[in-house]
Write a protein that holds these residues in place. Sequence first.
Motif, PDB file in Angstrom:
ATOM      1  N   GLY A 206      14.779 -26.374  13.915  1.00  0.00           N
ATOM      2  CA  GLY A 206      13.471 -25.737  13.445  1.00  0.00           C
ATOM      3  C   GLY A 206      12.327 -26.358  13.569  1.00  0.00           C
ATOM      4  O   GLY A 206      12.264 -27.732  13.857  1.00  0.00           O
ATOM      5  N   ASP A 207      11.221 -25.605  13.225  1.00  0.00           N
ATOM      6  CA  ASP A 207       9.905 -26.376  13.133  1.00  0.00           C
ATOM      7  C   ASP A 207       9.756 -27.370  12.046  1.00  0.00           C
ATOM      8  O   ASP A 207       8.904 -28.279  12.036  1.00  0.00           O
ATOM      9  CB  ASP A 207       8.839 -25.318  12.842  1.00  0.00           C
ATOM     10  CG  ASP A 207       8.724 -24.226  13.898  1.00  0.00           C
ATOM     11  OD1 ASP A 207       9.109 -24.504  15.169  1.00  0.00           O
ATOM     12  OD2 ASP A 207       8.110 -23.232  13.632  1.00  0.00           O
ATOM     13  N   ASP A 208      10.792 -27.277  10.921  1.00  0.00           N
ATOM     14  CA  ASP A 208      10.792 -28.392  10.118  1.00  0.00           C
ATOM     15  C   ASP A 208      11.508 -29.600  10.399  1.00  0.00           C
ATOM     16  O   ASP A 208      11.923 -30.421   9.467  1.00  0.00           O
ATOM     17  CB  ASP A 208      11.105 -27.654   8.511  1.00  0.00           C
ATOM     18  CG  ASP A 208      12.528 -26.973   8.621  1.00  0.00           C
ATOM     19  OD1 ASP A 208      13.132 -26.925   9.634  1.00  0.00           O
ATOM     20  OD2 ASP A 208      12.923 -26.550   7.761  1.00  0.00           O
ATOM     21  N   GLY A 209      12.187 -29.602  11.457  1.00  0.00           N
ATOM     22  CA  GLY A 209      12.960 -30.602  11.940  1.00  0.00           C
ATOM     23  C   GLY A 209      14.489 -30.560  11.249  1.00  0.00           C
ATOM     24  O   GLY A 209      15.038 -31.205  11.701  1.00  0.00           O
ATOM     25  N   THR A 210      15.023 -29.381  10.908  1.00  0.00           N
ATOM     26  CA  THR A 210      16.343 -29.195  10.265  1.00  0.00           C
ATOM     27  C   THR A 210      17.043 -28.726  11.469  1.00  0.00           C
ATOM     28  O   THR A 210      16.554 -27.705  12.205  1.00  0.00           O
ATOM     29  CB  THR A 210      16.416 -28.656   9.162  1.00  0.00           C
ATOM     30  OG1 THR A 210      15.459 -27.101   9.260  1.00  0.00           O
ATOM     31  CG2 THR A 210      15.596 -29.007   7.946  1.00  0.00           C
ATOM     32  N   ARG A 214      18.779 -21.273  17.878  1.00  0.00           N
ATOM     33  CA  ARG A 214      17.416 -20.711  18.122  1.00  0.00           C
ATOM     34  C   ARG A 214      17.815 -19.822  19.159  1.00  0.00           C
ATOM     35  O   ARG A 214      18.498 -20.051  20.249  1.00  0.00           O
ATOM     36  CB  ARG A 214      16.258 -21.760  18.261  1.00  0.00           C
ATOM     37  CG  ARG A 214      16.345 -22.949  17.254  1.00  0.00           C
ATOM     38  CD  ARG A 214      15.082 -23.817  17.497  1.00  0.00           C
ATOM     39  NE  ARG A 214      14.011 -23.066  17.328  1.00  0.00           N
ATOM     40  CZ  ARG A 214      12.673 -23.409  17.600  1.00  0.00           C
ATOM     41  NH1 ARG A 214      12.492 -24.875  17.385  1.00  0.00           N
ATOM     42  NH2 ARG A 214      11.410 -22.991  17.368  1.00  0.00           N
ATOM     43  N   ASP A 216      14.794 -16.791  21.371  1.00  0.00           N
ATOM     44  CA  ASP A 216      13.468 -16.640  21.560  1.00  0.00           C
ATOM     45  C   ASP A 216      12.894 -15.641  20.373  1.00  0.00           C
ATOM     46  O   ASP A 216      11.622 -15.752  20.258  1.00  0.00           O
ATOM     47  CB  ASP A 216      13.375 -15.577  22.917  1.00  0.00           C
ATOM     48  CG  ASP A 216      13.427 -16.463  24.116  1.00  0.00           C
ATOM     49  OD1 ASP A 216      13.346 -17.792  24.074  1.00  0.00           O
ATOM     50  OD2 ASP A 216      13.815 -16.288  25.407  1.00  0.00           O
ATOM     51  N   THR A 219      15.429 -18.135  14.416  1.00  0.00           N
ATOM     52  CA  THR A 219      15.945 -19.254  14.452  1.00  0.00           C
ATOM     53  C   THR A 219      16.912 -19.060  13.039  1.00  0.00           C
ATOM     54  O   THR A 219      16.484 -18.779  12.016  1.00  0.00           O
ATOM     55  CB  THR A 219      15.019 -20.316  13.978  1.00  0.00           C
ATOM     56  OG1 THR A 219      14.081 -20.294  15.261  1.00  0.00           O
ATOM     57  CG2 THR A 219      15.454 -21.519  13.402  1.00  0.00           C
ATOM     58  N   ARG A 221      19.359 -21.014  10.359  1.00  0.00           N
ATOM     59  CA  ARG A 221      19.522 -22.178   9.551  1.00  0.00           C
ATOM     60  C   ARG A 221      20.885 -22.141   8.689  1.00  0.00           C
ATOM     61  O   ARG A 221      21.036 -21.042   8.321  1.00  0.00           O
ATOM     62  CB  ARG A 221      18.183 -22.871   8.651  1.00  0.00           C
ATOM     63  CG  ARG A 221      17.142 -23.057   9.626  1.00  0.00           C
ATOM     64  CD  ARG A 221      16.019 -23.437   8.680  1.00  0.00           C
ATOM     65  NE  ARG A 221      14.748 -23.905   9.534  1.00  0.00           N
ATOM     66  CZ  ARG A 221      13.755 -23.179   9.987  1.00  0.00           C
ATOM     67  NH1 ARG A 221      13.934 -21.821   9.892  1.00  0.00           N
ATOM     68  NH2 ARG A 221      12.945 -23.654  10.913  1.00  0.00           N
TER      69      ARG A 221
END
Length: 236
Positions: A206-210, A214, A216, A219, A221
């Motif tokens: 994800g955008d937070d690196g976790t 994903r 289009d 996402t 988690r």
Amino acid sequence: MLRPAALLIVATLIAGCASPEEKLALAEVHHTPLAFDPTDEGDLGRWWSNGAQMLRLDQTGEYALYRNANRYQPPLERGSWARPSYAQVRLSPYDDAVDRWQRVPITKSGDVLQLHVRDLAPMTPIEAPPVVIEDDLIGVWQAADGTLVLGADLVYSFSPRSAASLPVPPAVVAGHSGGWRLEGEQLRLRPYPANMGAFELALGFGDDGTPALRSDRTTFRPATNDRDLSRSFPAP
């Protein structure tokens, strides 16, 4: 009919006429033990592996032969199995194109039983199949739009919170379920019914690196932070 005493005399005469080499051969025939105790049947209903392929003998009498060490991949062969004697197992594939049944000799190396399946390397019992990426994916994944549950039986369920942004065609607004399978670095979901069409989620971050799954549209988690996914999601 020869009496016991006469038989003893004949046996003594034969032994006396035998050469030292013949006597040694006779001794080996009479005193060489079996490969293993035929009364010690052992528990064959378990997982077997040679490091490359795996065999699962179920207590139900069914078996599955895998081409590799990943039990989540489609098996190479399925069928039923039985043990007609202490020294062999018989595999009966469900596929009519394969021989009606196959003989699998049982041997013993030290204290470890071995199964000899066709021309494959000998298989020995293992406590459990190796852990693979699919094991890390099993569980609950959450996104802003809903919850995705991946089951160990390769069945998934998706429960959307809203129809605003789903990882499926926009026309799909209700929860759904189906089968899932990992193909390379893509998680492929095949909804029921099939006319919905399959779709994919990529293994990534994800955008937070976790770690994340994903598409289009969304996402996913992990629902909890207590899962170590470093093996399946190496650091970017």
